[in-house]
Design an enzyme around this catalytic site. Structure first.
Site, PDB file in Angstrom:
ATOM      1  N   ASP A  14       0.591  -0.917  -0.150  1.00  0.00           N
ATOM      2  CA  ASP A  14       0.201   0.095  -0.072  1.00  0.00           C
ATOM      3  C   ASP A  14       0.653   1.246  -0.020  1.00  0.00           C
ATOM      4  OD1 ASP A  14      -1.877   2.550   0.419  1.00  0.00           O
ATOM      5  OD2 ASP A  14      -2.664   0.959   2.311  1.00  0.00           O
ATOM      6  N   HIS A  15       0.768   1.793  -1.073  1.00  0.00           N
ATOM      7  CA  HIS A  15       2.080   3.051  -0.931  1.00  0.00           C
ATOM      8  C   HIS A  15       1.766   4.411  -1.027  1.00  0.00           C
ATOM      9  CE1 HIS A  15       5.308   5.202  -2.704  1.00  0.00           C
ATOM     10  NE2 HIS A  15       4.937   4.649  -4.464  1.00  0.00           N
ATOM     11  N   ARG A  16       0.149   3.868   0.389  1.00  0.00           N
ATOM     12  CA  ARG A  16      -0.267   4.931   1.482  1.00  0.00           C
ATOM     13  C   ARG A  16       1.091   5.118   2.648  1.00  0.00           C
ATOM     14  NH1 ARG A  16      -6.222   3.751   1.982  1.00  0.00           N
ATOM     15  NH2 ARG A  16      -5.598   2.016   2.247  1.00  0.00           N
TER      16      ARG A  16
END
Ligand code: CAO
Length: 549
Positions: free
Chosen positions: A521-523
């Site tokens: 999850d690039h968040r």
């Protein structure tokens, strides 16, 4: 045999759009067979053929704007027809007599200049039939303020539904009809206390004037005597363009509803009509939109906010089909996948781990594992490597809080692993992977995978994972992009290990290479975090002595 062009008759509007073809080249048509559907601002109507014969050419296309007199179809008239009447004769037969070409009813002259207090009778205009038709909607109430053109009521005959608009702006001072009434041309609908200062028309008699006729709904010949004639369009329960093989004939909605549906890209074929005989009402559109908005939480195929839905396709149009309902697991999986895919900005990194030594060690433990009643595959090694990397890279062992304001770090290391079962994909969870040995993990994998396949997993055995491993290694493949199982933030995909030539600095040597792919999850995780996690997993798998560090 004579060729004749069928033209657009008086449609009561300057122009209308071709929204559906009902014939194609080669079709046999009889007089009055519908050729196409036109739609103007307020009405949709089927245009019937004036000639019996074979369609030889379609002269307009979907989306074209046509007007009275536009040639739409060429028809090779049947021999009988041609012999009987000849094309010219036929046309002249159909041409309106001068009298008929006049408005059926004289346009009523304004009888008074409307003043603020003028009361105007709204009566049923020429609706193209002498039969009484049903009132299926009353769109105003006493006291309502209406603008000119606002719909007062909707009438419905066997073939048509039509909105009867207000001719003047004003306040409805009395209402003479209710749903279920049968009305004929000239019947009083309402009294409207006009507020316009423009001249208004007051019909002289029940034989209402053209000015009271909703121009796009008339069936009478038009005022334009010069125009080629044809039977008037039937204002019909016309269809949407037959998208994807949809049963257009079953779509039953008035022009206003169709317009609204178009504006909001609502597929009318999917809307259930609650009006008489299944007619789609504006309320039905509202309900449909409301349901769609609620769907992401409940449907496996829902469109998310602003995400266009995948169009419904009638696959039977292309060949035989068979439809089977999804299993419950299948539905839940689809929903979870879609939710993760839509919510999580994914990044996937790929690498290869040299597991030559791991494999040698694993194989050396084969007998020992068998003696303990288990089987050691690469999976427990993968679980151990991930557990260690999760502890050393705590962001991978976290979840975003529901409000997205904070990260929740977990001090436990529970890892899920994907199991392919006949009923669908299941992900049992092994608790405290960091605290368990390889053989213990191997036994637990076998036990949980067995329970999954036997549908004996308990809900608790599928909860609490911090991370997931999805191993397709036994099946093959060179790599894939696994979907993060949100609210987890990472997942490791494992493909098939293969012996490959690897350069050792002086020559190529055969090494067993395991392709791994890490989605995250690039968040929560940036590329450098991902790189570090991946490097550590690969390093451990390449030298499992590191597990002891
Ligand atoms: N490369 C090469 N061979 C591999 C391998 C790999 N990456 N992983 C396993 N193998 C081998 C095993 O060693 C075993 O061979 P041997 O019998 O000769 O030792 C054979 O493949 C079969 O292994 P397995 O599948 O029985 O056991 P596993 O521990 O590797 O996997 C489980 C267990 C439950 C993960 C697996 O059976 C499974 O269901 N995998 C599917 C997961 C899945 O569907 N993922 C996709 C999810 S998203 O749609």
């Amino acid at each position: 045999m004579a060729k004749q062009d069928v033209v657009v008759p008086d449609i009561g509007a300057d122009s209308a759009e071709v929204i559906e073809w009902m014939v194609q080249v080669g079709d046999q048509v009889a007089v009055d067979d519908s050729l196409l559907v036109l739609e103007s601002d307020k009405a949709s109507m089927e245009v019937p053929s004036t000639v019996a014969g074979t369609v030889t050419a379609l002269l307009v296309k979907l989306g074209d704007s046509v007007s009275q007199g536009t040639a739409i179809v060429s028809v090779e008239a049947d021999a009988d027809d041609a012999a009987d009447s000849g094309s010219t004769e036929k046309v002249s037969e159909l041409a309106p007599t001068p009298a008929a070409a006049e408005p059926k009813v004289e346009t009523a002259a304004p009888t008074a200049a409307a003043t603020v207090s003028a009361e105007v009778e709204a009566r049923v205009p020429d609706i193209g039939t002498e039969d009484a038709v049903d009132v299926i909607e009353v769109n105003v109430a006493v006291g309502d303020v209406v603008a000119e053109g606002d719909t007062l009521i909707v009438l419905e005959s066997d073939k048509a539904s039509m909105e009867i608009p207000a001719e003047v702006a004003g306040t409805v001072s009395s209402l003479s009809v209710k749903v279920g009434d049968s009305l004929k041309q000239g019947d009083l609908i309402a009294l409207v206390q006009g507020v316009s200062t423009a001249p208004v028309v007051k019909p002289q008699s029940p034989d209402v004037g053209r000015a009271n006729v909703p121009a796009d709904l008339v069936s009478a010949p038009a005022t334009n005597t010069a125009a080629p004639s044809a039977p008037n369009p039937q204002v019909a329960r016309a269809a949407q363009p037959a998208a994807s093989g949809g049963d257009s004939a079953s779509i039953y909605a008035g022009p206003a509803v169709r317009k609204l549906a178009r504006e909001f890209s609502i597929p009318l074929a999917e809307v259930a009509g609650s009006g008489p005989r299944g007619r789609i009402l504006k309320e039905d559109l509202h309900a449909f939109v409301q349901k769609r908005l609620e769907q992401p939480a409940t449907s496996t195929v829902a469109a998310g906010a602003g995400i266009p839905a995948v169009p419904a396709i009638d696959f039977s149009a292309f060949g035989p089909i068979r439809e089977e309902p999804l299993s419950k697991i299948g539905k839940v999986t689809a929903l979870n996948m879609q939710r993760s895919w839509l919510n999580v900005p994914h990044v996937t990194q790929f690498d290869d781990a040299d597991i030559t030594d791991l494999e040698a060690f694993r194989k050396s433990l084969k007998d020992e594992a068998a003696a303990k009643g288990t089987k050691l595959t690469p999976l427990p090694f993968l679980l151990k490597a991930c557990a260690m990397a999760l502890k050393d890279n705590p962001k991978f062992n976290s979840s975003l809080s529901a409000d997205g304001e904070s990260l929740i770090y977990k001090d436990y290391v529970h890892i899920g692993f994907a199991v392919d079962t006949p009923a669908g994909l299941l992900v049992p969870v092994i608790r405290d992977v960091d605290k368990k040995g390889l053989l213990e993990l191997a036994a637990e994998v076998i036990e949980l995978a067995g329970a999954a396949r036997d549908k004996k997993l308990k809900p608790a055995q599928m909860q609490g994972a911090c991370f997931t491993v999805s191993s397709l290694g036994a099946l093959g493949g060179r790599g894939f992009t696994p979907i993060v199982n949100a609210p987890e933030v990472g997942i490791l995909g494992v493909a098939k290990a293969q012996v490959q030539p690897v350069w050792d600095g002086s020559g190529f040597v055969p090494r067993t290479m395991l392709p791994v792919s890490l989605s995250y999850d690039h968040r929560v995780i940036n590329g450098a975090d991902g790189g570090r996690f991946m490097n550590q997993v690969v390093a451990i798998l390449s030298d499992i002595r590191r597990l002891t560090l």
